[in-house]
Design an enzyme around this catalytic site. Sequence first.
Site, PDB file in Angstrom:
ATOM      1  N   ARG A  32      60.834 105.945  23.916  1.00 55.49           N
ATOM      2  CA  ARG A  32      62.250 106.404  24.771  1.00 55.49           C
ATOM      3  C   ARG A  32      63.493 106.524  24.122  1.00 55.49           C
ATOM      4  NH1 ARG A  32      61.143 104.339  30.930  1.00 55.49           N
ATOM      5  NH2 ARG A  32      59.247 105.382  31.501  1.00 55.49           N
ATOM      6  N   GLU A  53      52.854 110.598  24.071  1.00 55.51           N
ATOM      7  CA  GLU A  53      52.049 110.915  24.955  1.00 55.51           C
ATOM      8  C   GLU A  53      50.639 110.971  24.722  1.00 55.51           C
ATOM      9  OE1 GLU A  53      52.948 111.115  28.077  1.00 55.51           O
ATOM     10  OE2 GLU A  53      55.143 110.666  27.851  1.00 55.51           O
ATOM     11  N   THR A  89      45.727 104.353  27.828  1.00 58.48           N
ATOM     12  CA  THR A  89      46.245 103.325  27.190  1.00 58.48           C
ATOM     13  C   THR A  89      47.158 102.847  27.586  1.00 58.48           C
ATOM     14  OG1 THR A  89      44.964 104.440  25.392  1.00 58.48           O
ATOM     15  CG2 THR A  89      46.093 102.424  24.792  1.00 58.48           C
ATOM     16  N   GLY A 146      41.092 103.826  20.307  1.00 57.00           N
ATOM     17  CA  GLY A 146      40.178 104.548  21.083  1.00 57.00           C
ATOM     18  C   GLY A 146      40.352 105.858  21.430  1.00 57.00           C
ATOM     19  N   CYS A 151      55.671 100.940  43.022  1.00 60.31           N
ATOM     20  CA  CYS A 151      54.771 101.500  44.070  1.00 60.31           C
ATOM     21  C   CYS A 151      53.371 101.369  43.477  1.00 60.31           C
ATOM     22  CB  CYS A 151      55.101 102.988  44.421  1.00 60.31           C
ATOM     23  SG  CYS A 151      54.197 103.736  45.542  1.00 60.31           S
ATOM     24  N   CYS A 167      57.129  97.390  48.505  1.00 60.72           N
ATOM     25  CA  CYS A 167      57.979  98.135  49.485  1.00 60.72           C
ATOM     26  C   CYS A 167      59.334  97.512  49.641  1.00 60.72           C
ATOM     27  CB  CYS A 167      57.433  98.403  50.744  1.00 60.72           C
ATOM     28  SG  CYS A 167      55.921  99.156  50.772  1.00 60.72           S
ATOM     29  N   CYS A 217      60.176 107.195  52.658  1.00 60.68           N
ATOM     30  CA  CYS A 217      58.539 106.973  52.346  1.00 60.68           C
ATOM     31  C   CYS A 217      57.891 107.155  53.789  1.00 60.68           C
ATOM     32  CB  CYS A 217      58.298 105.677  51.622  1.00 60.68           C
ATOM     33  SG  CYS A 217      56.506 105.560  51.471  1.00 60.68           S
TER      34      CYS A 217
HETATM   35 FE1  SF4 Z   1      55.733 102.950  47.531  1.00 53.04          FE
HETATM   36 FE2  SF4 Z   1      56.572 103.805  49.821  1.00 53.04          FE
HETATM   37 FE3  SF4 Z   1      56.409 101.115  49.370  1.00 53.04          FE
HETATM   38 FE4  SF4 Z   1      58.200 102.489  48.026  1.00 53.04          FE
HETATM   39  S1  SF4 Z   1      58.113 102.261  50.300  1.00 53.04           S
HETATM   40  S2  SF4 Z   1      56.744 101.084  47.104  1.00 53.04           S
HETATM   41  S3  SF4 Z   1      57.150 104.593  47.775  1.00 53.04           S
HETATM   42  S4  SF4 Z   1      54.746 102.613  49.500  1.00 53.04           S
END
Ligand code: SF4
Length: 374
Positions: free
Chosen positions: A32, A44, A50, A88, A204, A211, A220
């Site tokens: 990066r 990539e 992996t 691998g 996530c 969350c 979300c």
């Molecule tokens: Fe994932 Fe939604 Fe929770 Fe954020 S709020 S971590 S997008 S489930």
Amino acid sequence: MTSLLEPVGQKKFLKKLLAWYKKNGRHDMPWRTSKNPYAVFVSEFMLQQTTVATVRPYFDRFMKKFPTVKSLADADLNDVLALWSGLGYYARARNLWSAMRAILADFRGKIPSDLKILATLPGVGPYTAGAVASFGFNRPAAVLDGNVARLFMRLLAIEDDPKLKAVQVILKKLGLDLTDGNRSKKGGPRDINLALMDVGATVCVAQNPKCGECPVAEFCLAKYHNRQNDIPLRGEKPDRPTIRRLFGIVEWDGKRLMGQRPKEGLFGGLWEFLGVDAPSGVDPIEQLEKGIQREIGFKIRVKEALPAFEHQLSHRIFVVRPFICEPLTTGPDLIPEKGKIYERFRWVSIANLSRLGLSSITSRILAALQSEKF
Ligand code: SF4
């Protein structure tokens, strides 16, 4: 709730996402820190199936030995496989090498930035094409790795099978909409996609998404409906078949007889101690002696049985039984012709074995022999 499907909602979403990324993104990955499309291409390919931690040392060694498209395209495939040994999924190494040869031949060594052209290169699917276009050239593209797909499924509360074509179309459109036309001083397609990947990988997460720490929680729908642990739907994992394989470590005059697999298929192009499948109920020693004789054209004898072990791949499990063997005929001209299983053979001194591109099973047998675990 602000809708993520509307341009206004997307703009707000990106503001939150990029602010989070600046502070919390995984900026220390070696691939990066460079925007070099070749480094992106190599990383990539290595990162498919992996983990980042496993890839790091391989990436550094690889870039040192093959720093450019040309250096890789001109390399002997055996040297490429040797450097890949242990990572691998060797089809990736062969495809990467073939892709660089195609780029050298057709694009004068310059990696194309166009998604459609990228997708014509060996081993390059929609994900890799998007990643190279986006990370290497800052072009708009949907980069849907497993983490981003899961994040999008939850943001939109899609309770369908993520593999459904209709679902893929929706996810791809969201990825493109978020990166297309949203360039700003704060971040272009490159940063947006990296940020999405990082939220997917670290916040996530598949089980128990965090969350409470999520920078985009207000957008979300899964969280809104308290469905985040049920999305995406999980299918049953298919059972992996078990294969019993015998290996003969044929030793003579300080060397071991190695066979190279054909380029196509499992362990393609890699070197192995000589392996023979063993259906249940057969005498393994007889099976191995006869099988190896059929393959190399001369008789060998099993001298010693070594402990068996299990070797798991993502799609099958091998039960491996290695045996030390010796040839019953000896002589300097004892190099077998092409066999049914192996394309060519070579006697290799023990010191030079690790310089070959070895299959993962043979690497394990060798490591155990060297550490005298047997
Ligand atoms: Fe994932 Fe939604 Fe929770 Fe954020 S709020 S971590 S997008 S489930």
